[in-house]
Scaffold this motif. Structure first.
Motif, PDB file in Angstrom:
ATOM      1  N   UNK A   1       0.828  -1.210   0.000  1.00  0.00           N
ATOM      2  CA  UNK A   1       0.000   0.000   0.000  1.00  0.00           C
ATOM      3  C   UNK A   1       0.862   1.259   0.000  1.00  0.00           C
ATOM      4  N   UNK A   2       1.989   1.207   0.719  1.00  0.00           N
ATOM      5  CA  UNK A   2       2.926   2.333   0.677  1.00  0.00           C
ATOM      6  C   UNK A   2       3.437   2.521  -0.743  1.00  0.00           C
ATOM      7  N   UNK A   3       3.845   1.416  -1.363  1.00  0.00           N
ATOM      8  CA  UNK A   3       4.443   1.492  -2.691  1.00  0.00           C
ATOM      9  C   UNK A   3       3.427   1.871  -3.766  1.00  0.00           C
ATOM     10  N   UNK A   4       2.169   1.615  -3.521  1.00  0.00           N
ATOM     11  CA  UNK A   4       1.139   2.093  -4.446  1.00  0.00           C
ATOM     12  C   UNK A   4       1.088   3.619  -4.457  1.00  0.00           C
ATOM     13  N   UNK A   5       1.337   4.210  -3.297  1.00  0.00           N
ATOM     14  CA  UNK A   5       1.307   5.670  -3.194  1.00  0.00           C
ATOM     15  C   UNK A   5       2.643   6.298  -3.579  1.00  0.00           C
ATOM     16  N   UNK A   6       3.734   5.628  -3.208  1.00  0.00           N
ATOM     17  CA  UNK A   6       5.078   6.143  -3.514  1.00  0.00           C
ATOM     18  C   UNK A   6       5.950   4.972  -3.983  1.00  0.00           C
ATOM     19  N   UNK A   7       5.944   4.678  -5.289  1.00  0.00           N
ATOM     20  CA  UNK A   7       6.656   3.494  -5.794  1.00  0.00           C
ATOM     21  C   UNK A   7       8.148   3.468  -5.485  1.00  0.00           C
ATOM     22  N   UNK A   8       8.756   4.628  -5.256  1.00  0.00           N
ATOM     23  CA  UNK A   8      10.197   4.668  -4.972  1.00  0.00           C
ATOM     24  C   UNK A   8      10.498   4.925  -3.493  1.00  0.00           C
ATOM     25  N   UNK A   9       9.538   4.663  -2.635  1.00  0.00           N
ATOM     26  CA  UNK A   9       9.739   4.846  -1.194  1.00  0.00           C
ATOM     27  C   UNK A   9      10.834   3.875  -0.720  1.00  0.00           C
ATOM     28  N   UNK A  10      12.013   4.411  -0.387  1.00  0.00           N
ATOM     29  CA  UNK A  10      13.154   3.557  -0.091  1.00  0.00           C
ATOM     30  C   UNK A  10      12.947   2.685   1.143  1.00  0.00           C
ATOM     31  N   UNK A  11      12.301   3.244   2.161  1.00  0.00           N
ATOM     32  CA  UNK A  11      12.035   2.445   3.350  1.00  0.00           C
ATOM     33  C   UNK A  11      11.131   1.266   3.050  1.00  0.00           C
ATOM     34  N   UNK A  12      10.079   1.504   2.264  1.00  0.00           N
ATOM     35  CA  UNK A  12       9.148   0.434   1.923  1.00  0.00           C
ATOM     36  C   UNK A  12       9.797  -0.604   1.018  1.00  0.00           C
ATOM     37  N   UNK A  13      10.670  -0.155   0.114  1.00  0.00           N
ATOM     38  CA  UNK A  13      11.382  -1.108  -0.738  1.00  0.00           C
ATOM     39  C   UNK A  13      12.295  -2.004   0.100  1.00  0.00           C
ATOM     40  N   UNK A  14      12.924  -1.430   1.115  1.00  0.00           N
ATOM     41  CA  UNK A  14      13.729  -2.247   2.025  1.00  0.00           C
ATOM     42  C   UNK A  14      12.864  -3.248   2.777  1.00  0.00           C
TER      43      UNK A  14
END
Length: 227
Positions: A161-174
């Protein structure tokens, strides 16, 4: 505690607060600091297994700022970590601002510790729906809480859900990469981690996680290089 939380203790601002506090203790000088400063110091001591020193700092915070939320959150979490859930609930319920995001997260954690994971997710969802700002940050924090309790599938849902809003969110990608490593999706994790490291070659937790994923695939020479 996630990497971005722990990194706060390396910030000059925190180090200055800690120096001021410890210097006053050594000199026997009166101490007046904000509630959040003293709570941060208590948390610093706790993660270093210095509970007596943490108790001294939080006691001072409560004495100086009896109505502040941060020290009460700390006390409730301390009871929770000692499996005294009834006392933790009592402290939490006494906090006036039940909509404070940290109070929401505390309530969610208490539900998780009572083996009520669906109820915890529903509780966080209800709080999320009330927000009109910092919604992505809230989703990320929820995912982190679920990760802390190794609830991989639930954490995956909130991370996506985070990545849907911000696909390059580094924390969520980690987080996504860590979930993939923990659920044996190592190839997928390696792809994400390589992309993260292309943008930030000095991100040590990403290198460590990459080494773990490579080791899981028995690519030991690559894991050694990453380490």
């Amino acid at each position: 505690m996630r990497e971005d939380d722990q990194s706060y203790f390396e910030e000059p601002e925190f180090k200055e607060s800690l120096k001021k506090y410890e210097s006053a203790l050594r000199n026997g000088s009166p101490i007046y600091m904000d509630a959040d400063e003293l709570t941060d110091i208590a948390e610093y001591y706790m993660i270093r297994h210095q509970e007596n020193r943490a108790n001294d700092a939080i006691s001072l915070a409560v004495q100086l700022h009896p109505q502040s939320v941060d020290p009460q959150i700390f006390l409730a979490r301390q009871e929770m970590f000692h499996d005294r859930l009834e006392q933790a609930h009592r402290i939490c319920d006494a906090i006036a601002d039940q909509d404070d995001r940290e109070v929401v997260f505390l309530n969610a954690e208490l539900l998780i510790r009572e083996q009520k994971v669906p109820e915890a997710c529903n509780f966080m969802e209800a709080a999320y729906q009330k927000l009109d700002s910092q919604r992505t940050l809230f989703l990320y924090d929820c995912a982190c809480i679920l990760m802390d309790y190794t609830l991989w599938e639930e954490a995956r849902i909130w991370t996506e859900r985070v990545l849907q809003q911000q696909p390059q969110h580094q924390g969520a990608l980690m987080l996504k990469a860590e979930i993939q490593v923990m659920t044996n999706q190592n190839e997928e994790a390696i792809e994400i981690l390589n992309n993260i490291l292309d943008q930030d070659p000095y991100r040590t937790p990403a290198w460590n996680l990459l080494a773990e994923a490579q080791g899981n695939l028995e690519r030991y020479h690559e894991a050694m290089d990453s380490a």
